[in-house]
Design an enzyme around this catalytic site. Structure first.
Site, PDB file in Angstrom:
ATOM      1  CG  ASP A   6       5.544  -3.713   5.134  1.00 56.42           C
ATOM      2  OD1 ASP A   6       4.996  -2.609   5.015  1.00 56.42           O
ATOM      3  OD2 ASP A   6       5.591  -4.550   4.215  1.00 56.42           O
TER       4      ASP A   6
ATOM      5  CD  GLU B 261       5.410  -4.896  -0.185  1.00 53.21           C
ATOM      6  OE1 GLU B 261       5.369  -5.232   1.016  1.00 53.21           O
ATOM      7  OE2 GLU B 261       6.376  -4.260  -0.672  1.00 53.21           O
TER       8      GLU B 261
END
Length: 281
Positions: free
Chosen positions: A134, A154
């Site tokens: 990210d 994730e």
């Protein structure tokens, strides 16, 4: 590029270290004993660091790197476990509203990298996991060493990546299939593949070569007109998210305001005299 004037003093932070030399700001993730896991302090300090760089004229370009064995192992699991206490409320609706605000807060932290008017270069070694992907998705350019790997982790902890990877990475790679494969499987993307798919600009043989190469690139940027560099980043970010017509209209307006600067004359005179231009911060 060195100057005799006193350099601004970067803020002293807990989870990051900031240095400034020769117009290059280096922001170092500094929790090596925790593989630079992104705890609450680091999330807050990333925004503090980028705001400091943005408002410090002497800082013309930024390098983000990691201390220790890895760039970052992603979000700190201790922080994840503590989220329940942060959002606790007798009202289920209010609890969920708090969670939404928390996610937006984390998104805003990483967006501060994108909002920074100065180019941000990521120098990645070792693991770049989860929240690290990210983070680098917000940078302008990404470089890595041969030992680097990337994973959208994730999915392996039963959640959807929610702070920028799924929104930014498709625009960086230009290939929905690759992004979806990474996001659905959580598999590692090694350095060679990262270069092939366009996730990184260049791969260096070692961490030392990476740091030297990225600093060399940063120095090239720092030598250019700071006003023009800031405008170029503004235009690239705007054009990424708007139509060609919108982008052309914006640059026409921008240059009608910024084109007739002292930097333009400095650059032209230096070119004619075959000298290196010296620009105001």
């Amino acid at each position: 590029m060195s100057e005799t004037t006193t350099q601004p003093t970067p803020p002293v932070l807990e989870a990051l270290q900031i240095t400034l030399a020769d117009h290059i700001a280096t922001v170092r993730l500094n929790r090596p004993d925790k593989a630079n896991a992104m705890n609450w302090a680091m999330w807050q300090e990333i925004r503090t660091a980028m705001q400091w760089v943005d408002r410090t004229p002497e800082a013309r370009v930024v390098i983000i790197e990691g201390e220790g064995k890895h760039f970052t192992s992603g979000i700190d699991l201790g922080m994840m476990m503590g989220l329940q206490a942060q959002i606790k409320d007798d009202c289920d609706g209010r609890s969920r509203e708090k969670l939404r605000q928390l996610v937006l807060e984390l998104q805003d932290t990483l967006s501060s990298i994108e909002r920074c008017r100065k180019p941000v270069l990521a120098a990645i070694h070792g693991g770049c996991v989860g929240g690290g992907v990210d983070l680098i998705s917000c940078t302008d350019m990404r470089y890595c060493s041969l030992d680097a790997y990337f994973t959208i982790k994730e999915i392996d902890i039963g959640m959807v990546a929610d702070v920028g990877t799924l929104q930014r990475l498709p625009k960086i790679l230009g290939h929905q299939g690759i992004v979806r494969e990474m996001a659905f499987t959580g598999r590692k993307v090694e350095a060679a593949e990262a270069l092939r798919i366009g996730l990184v600009n260049q791969v260096f043989e070692s961490r030392e070569a990476l740091q030297a190469g990225v600093r060399e690139m940063a120095a090239l940027i720092a030598a250019k007109s700071p006003l023009s560099i800031r405008g170029t980043k503004e235009m690239l970010n705007y054009s990424r998210d708007h139509s060609v017509a919108d982008g052309l209209n914006y640059i026409a307006t921008w240059n009608s305001a910024m084109l007739m600067s002292s930097d333009l004359m400095t650059a032209m005179m230096a070119s004619m005299s075959k000298q290196t231009p010296q620009f105001k911060d």
